[in-house]
Design an enzyme around this catalytic site. Structure first.
Site, PDB file in Angstrom:
ATOM      1  N   HIS A  30      -4.088   0.831 -10.737  1.00 13.23           N
ATOM      2  CA  HIS A  30      -3.024   1.302  -9.843  1.00 13.23           C
ATOM      3  C   HIS A  30      -1.705   0.690 -10.305  1.00 13.23           C
ATOM      4  O   HIS A  30      -1.491  -0.510 -10.164  1.00 13.23           O
ATOM      5  CB  HIS A  30      -3.311   0.924  -8.396  1.00 13.23           C
ATOM      6  CG  HIS A  30      -2.203   1.307  -7.470  1.00 13.23           C
ATOM      7  ND1 HIS A  30      -1.878   2.625  -7.222  1.00 13.23           N
ATOM      8  CD2 HIS A  30      -1.302   0.578  -6.774  1.00 13.23           C
ATOM      9  CE1 HIS A  30      -0.843   2.672  -6.396  1.00 13.23           C
ATOM     10  NE2 HIS A  30      -0.460   1.439  -6.112  1.00 13.23           N
ATOM     11  N   ASP A  35       2.138   0.541  -9.988  1.00 10.54           N
ATOM     12  CA  ASP A  35       3.329   0.856  -9.189  1.00 10.54           C
ATOM     13  C   ASP A  35       4.531   1.091 -10.087  1.00 10.54           C
ATOM     14  O   ASP A  35       4.834   0.277 -10.952  1.00 10.54           O
ATOM     15  CB  ASP A  35       3.637  -0.296  -8.226  1.00 10.54           C
ATOM     16  CG  ASP A  35       2.613  -0.387  -7.119  1.00 10.54           C
ATOM     17  OD1 ASP A  35       2.363   0.637  -6.481  1.00 10.54           O
ATOM     18  OD2 ASP A  35       2.057  -1.495  -6.913  1.00 10.54           O
ATOM     19  N   ASP A  77      -2.622   4.242  -2.387  1.00  9.12           N
ATOM     20  CA  ASP A  77      -1.877   3.119  -1.808  1.00  9.12           C
ATOM     21  C   ASP A  77      -0.870   3.457  -0.705  1.00  9.12           C
ATOM     22  O   ASP A  77      -0.580   2.598   0.114  1.00  9.12           O
ATOM     23  CB  ASP A  77      -1.164   2.353  -2.940  1.00  9.12           C
ATOM     24  CG  ASP A  77      -0.733   0.948  -2.510  1.00  9.12           C
ATOM     25  OD1 ASP A  77      -1.327   0.415  -1.555  1.00  9.12           O
ATOM     26  OD2 ASP A  77       0.180   0.379  -3.132  1.00  9.12           O
ATOM     27  N   HIS A 127       6.047   4.873  -3.775  1.00  2.59           N
ATOM     28  CA  HIS A 127       5.773   4.288  -2.456  1.00  2.59           C
ATOM     29  C   HIS A 127       6.256   2.845  -2.297  1.00  2.59           C
ATOM     30  O   HIS A 127       6.033   2.249  -1.241  1.00  2.59           O
ATOM     31  CB  HIS A 127       4.287   4.429  -2.100  1.00  2.59           C
ATOM     32  CG  HIS A 127       3.341   3.823  -3.087  1.00  2.59           C
ATOM     33  ND1 HIS A 127       2.856   4.522  -4.169  1.00  2.59           N
ATOM     34  CD2 HIS A 127       2.820   2.590  -3.183  1.00  2.59           C
ATOM     35  CE1 HIS A 127       2.056   3.738  -4.867  1.00  2.59           C
ATOM     36  NE2 HIS A 127       2.023   2.559  -4.294  1.00  2.59           N
TER      37      HIS A 127
HETATM   38 ZN   LIG Z   1       1.129   0.812  -4.932  1.00  7.19          ZN
END
Ligand SMILES: [Zn+2]
Length: 1029
Positions: free
Chosen positions: A65, A67, A189, A439
């Site tokens: 994951h 970001d 997420d 996000h």
């Molecule tokens: Zn995230």
């Protein structure tokens, strides 16, 4: 319209005729190039490993994951810079994963964030690119979700979400073809899930959707009832199954089951399988794994379960994970010989989804959304709906500027990109906007230096667009005058207008219908003359710059006055206004300091309480409606973590007031009133850090509340969450309404969830919902709608009441990873950020309210773009232009017009009403694509899915059956003709249009009819085939 246009129209008519014939013909043949054959490849559902129908199949999904900015900036994450903040380097992850995938063909990996993958891909050698293509073609590396980022769902606007998905998916399509097209949406997420996102994903062709976070009470109930997999009906206007999306809730957020994390960032024991060595643990690992699998299977419906084997920025040394996963699979499956019925395999979300689909089961139907999200009793993630309000507004303005930039790139032709003012592009802003949808970006949940980086990217993108816009407008106007853009007009700063005695203003309107817009320009004169494009005088007035504005602009400007007038701009076009100084000196219009009792125009009357200076009522003079309306500012005292019930603090993510009773900022406002023929305004001064202007422009159906909040004082060491609250006589019965990502409206009710019995733990924070563009309260006769200028959180805590959180200043971190208090300040605002914004209020009968608030909200989202030139305009300047032949019907919104490649543009048209909203506007409406544009000659049209990565007619999705209902059959509606397309309520339709600019036709010798049609046909073939490579 001018002579030129008539001539061009005739020229165009010829090609339209030929093209129409061609399309009639091609309607029989369909498109000349069919689906590409891919014999050598086995990607997609064909590449899934076999499962065992009589066993419990455990789908291991190796994933990372990543970001797109959070604790570090997007580029710091990519390179692995600043590892002292967080150890994370995406380039190494992709290097390492590719290397490990090549070692064993059974291994699988999914990659999600195209913004990162794109950065990596550019740096690879062609042989490495070939290797990766092979992995993708064999389904060993699979793209999932595939947008530029994994967007936030609470604070994003649908138009920016569609754009960011489009650029990510386009890159995958152009790089990998069909095998690069994700089949599953993956939002593991984001902090709660919007119904509109699900609707968009369905229209983008995804077969299913997986996420990790939902309210802890909701999860507990769903686990019990085996309802963690469901069918989400994400629109109440689109005909099912158009917006139906199979949705799966992942078992451990997006982490591996406890004890099975084999990344270098983890500390779980590796599998030690040499019996000759110390600490042999295979039996133990196998037993623990079988237990974990069987426990998980208890709360899901089928004999397939999914395990996410990875987490934040994992797989930088992928060997650790894969070496252990290889062994896990081998040893667990070896037990099948001893009677075990558990089968483990490398898999992907789409392979798992395919198995669920094959079961042919029915699934519980959900029609509401997954907001708000709480991870425990006192931890509601409702603060981020408002966190970083200035960034949220800046992102929204940039979206508006990007849409104008995209449109002007098309309307101005190739000189827009390289012209009089140099090289410009829309690409930089498009990518910056795509990153900003992440996000931890527009959500406001990043560290301060990362928020600064997002803003800087947007500013740089806007600079590139300014050059493009200047080039394009130079081409359209025929004027080479330099254009100035004033980005600080909201605080009355614009050096050009402050110091010039003569200047002109052009107003570009990105909407498909003409718009009237109030302009306020900082000036130093007392009287001005303004003329419009026809040379007619425009009513204008001069007002003094308010004290609040002077305080917020600080050293950035010196204007004493504001020049106010209404401008009108044609659809998808501009209009120019000339301004000349008549008289210098102090402002002539005098203010009254006594408390006002009312201001009004032909539509609305706003009344004030003479004792307090606060709002007291609102009337719609046309409909003869009147409500009591009081409004004031309050702040919630943020929990410092000293609460008896829980140590949870209020922070970037979480809203947790220490008391349910907010503190009133001031019971009275000092007021000044200004009334003239253009605007009436009441300036309210509450405290040194809260002020407001209540404005009514001459022809406006909405009253504007321009609020200014900050620097929020924290010398008392109390964090403050500032709200404005509207208290009305409307009998709401505890219902209120909020939009989802700026589109469909959802009903909310205090202390209530539609799908489970809510145990109330946080009386205020648990009632907050995201507001992206509007919220309203209503009863049988009155609807008060508030249109916002950015995403904010809001609630209705009392009958007839609506509150909106405007600003947050907090002194503690909330323990969700960001590691900073949300305490914004800057060099210019060392004492804390000051934020200014607008709420637009309209009062209408519920049955017709949408006819006002839908177009109003679009005007705020896609606002006119103003540019200025100094001095007199060249007399040959074209003062007005519209890119459309006529205004679009009132129900239709022009969502996207952007250059796709040299010969084609991407067009999205949208029906902007819900099916139940308006008697007149919620009707199907037909648009003729060939008669749309005034300067583009449309030669061919093909319809795409919403994300523009598939032909609409080739988009086939899995069909799913809801419980207690027949499986919906896909209804197809016929358009009247190839060119005439019909939009139904809330429908967005996406087209690729092949076109030429009419001016070009004008300048070249027209070929014979036959040749032209030949040319069109060839282009159509080219057009279709390039899309598929
Ligand atoms: Zn995230």
């Amino acid at each position: 319209m001018s002579y030129d246009v008539v001539v061009v129209f005739n020229m165009a008519a010829r090609c339209h005729f030929v093209a129409a014939l061609l399309l009639l013909f091609s309607g029989v043949l369909s498109f000349p190039v069919g689906q590409e054959k891919r014999d050598a490849t086995t990607c997609g559902y064909q590449s899934c490993h076999a499962t065992k129908p009589t066993m419990l199949n455990v789908h291991l999904v190796p994933h990372t994951h990543d970001d797109v900015g959070w604790l570090k900036t997007v580029d710091q994450y990519f390179y692995g810079d600043r590892n002292n903040i967080q150890h994370a380097g995406v380039q190494y992850i992709l290097d390492s994963v590719v290397d490990q995938l090549l070692k064993n063909p059974d291994r699988r990996f999914i990659y999600v964030e195209t913004g990162f993958f794109y950065r990596w891909w550019k740096q690879q050698s062609s042989s490495m690119q070939q290797t990766v293509k092979q992995l993708v073609n064999q389904g060993r590396l699979e793209f999932v979700n595939g947008g530029w980022c994994m967007s936030d769902e609470a604070t994003t606007h649908y138009s920016a979400v569609i754009d960011q998905m489009t650029i990510g998916l386009r890159f995958l399509n152009e790089t990998f073809g069909i095998c690069g097209r994700p089949r599953v949406a993956w939002h593991i997420d984001p902090f709660g899930h919007a119904r509109e996102h699900a609707s968009l994903f369905a229209q983008m062709g995804y077969d299913g959707f997986f996420f990790g976070r939902l309210d802890y009470q909701d999860r507990a109930r769903r686990m019990n009832a085996k309802e963690q997999e469901l069918l989400w009906r994400a629109s109440d206007s689109l005909t099912p199954p158009l917006a139906d999306l199979f949705t799966g809730i992942l078992p451990n957020g997006y982490n591996p089951p406890e004890g099975f994390c084999w990344d270098q960032l983890c500390t779980d024991s590796p599998i030690r399988d040499d019996p000759d060595l110390e600490d042999y643990n295979v039996d133990d690992v196998v037993q623990r794994f079988l237990h974990a699998a069987k426990t998980q299977a208890l709360v899901y419906k089928t004999n397939h379960i999914i395990m996410t084997m990875g987490s934040d920025f994992q797989y930088e040394n992928a060997n650790l994970w894969y070496k252990n996963l290889d062994k896990l699979i081998r040893y667990v499956n070896d037990q099948q010989g001893n009677g075990s019925n558990v089968n483990v395999l490398y898999s992907t979300p789409s392979c798992y989804l395919q198995e669920l689909h094959k079961t042919n089961l029915t699934w519980p139907l959900k029609t509401d959304d997954f907001f708000p999200y709480a991870d425990s009793a006192h931890s509601f993630w409702t603060g981020y709906f408002t966190s970083r309000p200035a960034l949220k507004r800046y992102e929204r303005i940039c979206n508006s500027n990007l849409q104008s930039c995209n449109q002007l790139e098309v309307l101005g032709g190739p000189v827009s990109r390289k012209g009089l003012f140099g090289q410009g592009d829309s690409e930089t802003l498009r990518k910056a906007m795509a990153v900003a949808q992440h996000h931890d970006a527009v959500s406001g949940t990043e560290k301060q230096h990362v928020a600064d980086d997002y803003a800087k990217r947007l500013a740089k993108g806007w600079q590139h667009c300014q050059v493009l816009v200047s080039n394009s407008l130079a081409s359209l106007t025929g004027s080479s005058a330099e254009r100035i853009y004033c980005d600080y007009l909201n605080v009355s700063v614009c050096p050009l207008t402050e110091s010039s005695s003569k200047f002109s203003l052009s107003v570009y309107n990105p909407l498909g219908r003409s718009v009237t817009w109030p302009v306020r320009l900082p000036v130093n004169g007392t009287a001005y003359a303004v003329t419009d494009a026809q040379g007619k005088p425009v009513d204008c007035q001069v007002l003094p710059v308010s004290r609040a504005t002077q305080e917020v602009r600080r050293s950035r400007g010196f204007a004493r006055n504001e020049l106010v007038f209404q401008v009108r701009a044609p659809p998808l076009g501009y209009s120019s206004y000339s301004v000349s100084l008549l008289q210098d000196g102090p402002p002539s219009s005098s203010s009254q300091h006594q408390a006002p009792t009312s201001i009004q125009n032909e539509f609305l009357q706003v009344t004030f309480d003479p004792d307090t200076g606060l709002l007291s009522g609102l009337s719609n003079l046309k409909t003869k409606q009147t409500i009591k309306l009081s409004q004031n500012f309050y702040w919630y005292n943020a929990s410092n973590g000293n609460n008896v019930e829980s140590l949870q603090t209020s922070g970037a993510y979480i809203f947790r007031p220490n008391s349910s009773t907010p503190v009133m900022v001031s019971s009275k406002a000092r007021v000044e009133i200004f009334q003239n023929s253009v605007v009436q305004e009441v300036r309210q001064w509450f405290t040194p850090w809260v002020s407001q202007v209540v404005r009514l422009y001459a022809d406006s159906k909405a009253v504007e509340l321009e609020w200014t909040v900050g620097p929020v004082p924290v010398s008392d060491e109390q964090g403050k969450e500032v709200i404005t609250r509207l208290d009305t006589s409307i009998k709401t019965a505890e219902f209120f309404y909020t939009d989802s990502n700026g589109r469909e409206v959802l009903q909310r009710k205090k202390d209530f969830r539609p799908t489970w019995q809510l145990k109330k733990t946080e009386p205020i924070a648990g009632n907050y919902y995201p507001i992206n563009s509007r919220a309203f309260i209503k009863d049988d006769t009155d609807q008060l709608t508030v249109v916002t200028d950015r995403s904010q959180g809001g609630a209705s805590m009392y009958n007839g009441s609506l509150e909106i959180m405007l600003h947050r200043r907090l002194l503690h971190d909330d323990y969700r990873g960001v590691g900073e208090a949300l305490n914004e300040w800057s060099g210019l605002f060392p004492d804390g950020l000051v934020v200014r914004g607008r709420l637009l209020l309209s009062l209408e009968p519920p049955a017709t309210a949408a006819d006002t608030h839908r177009p109003l909200a679009q005007q705020v989202v896609s606002q006119p773009l103003l540019s200025f030139t100094k001095g007199d305009l060249n007399p040959n300047t074209r003062l007005e232009f519209s890119g459309l032949q006529a205004s679009l019907p009132s129900a239709v919104h022009l969502l996207t017009l952007s250059q796709w490649d040299q010969q084609s543009v991407l067009l999205r048209l949208e029906h902007q009403f819900q099916s139940w909203e308006s008697k007149t506007s919620s009707q199907p409406v037909t648009v003729n694509l060939q008669k749309l544009f005034s300067t583009l000659d449309v030669l061919g049209v093909s319809e795409l899915n919403l994300s523009a990565n598939q032909w609409k007619d080739e988009m086939k999705r899995f069909d799913w059956s809801p419980e207690k209902e027949e499986k919906p059959l896909l209804k197809t509606f016929e358009d009247p003709s190839v060119w005439e397309i019909t939009l139904r309520p809330m429908e967005i339709r996406t087209f690729l249009l092949r076109y030429t600019i009419m001016g070009n036709l004008h300048n070249q010798t027209l070929p014979e009819h036959m040749n032209l049609s030949q040319q069109c046909m060839e282009r159509q073939v080219y057009f279709r085939s390039t899309f598929h490579t």
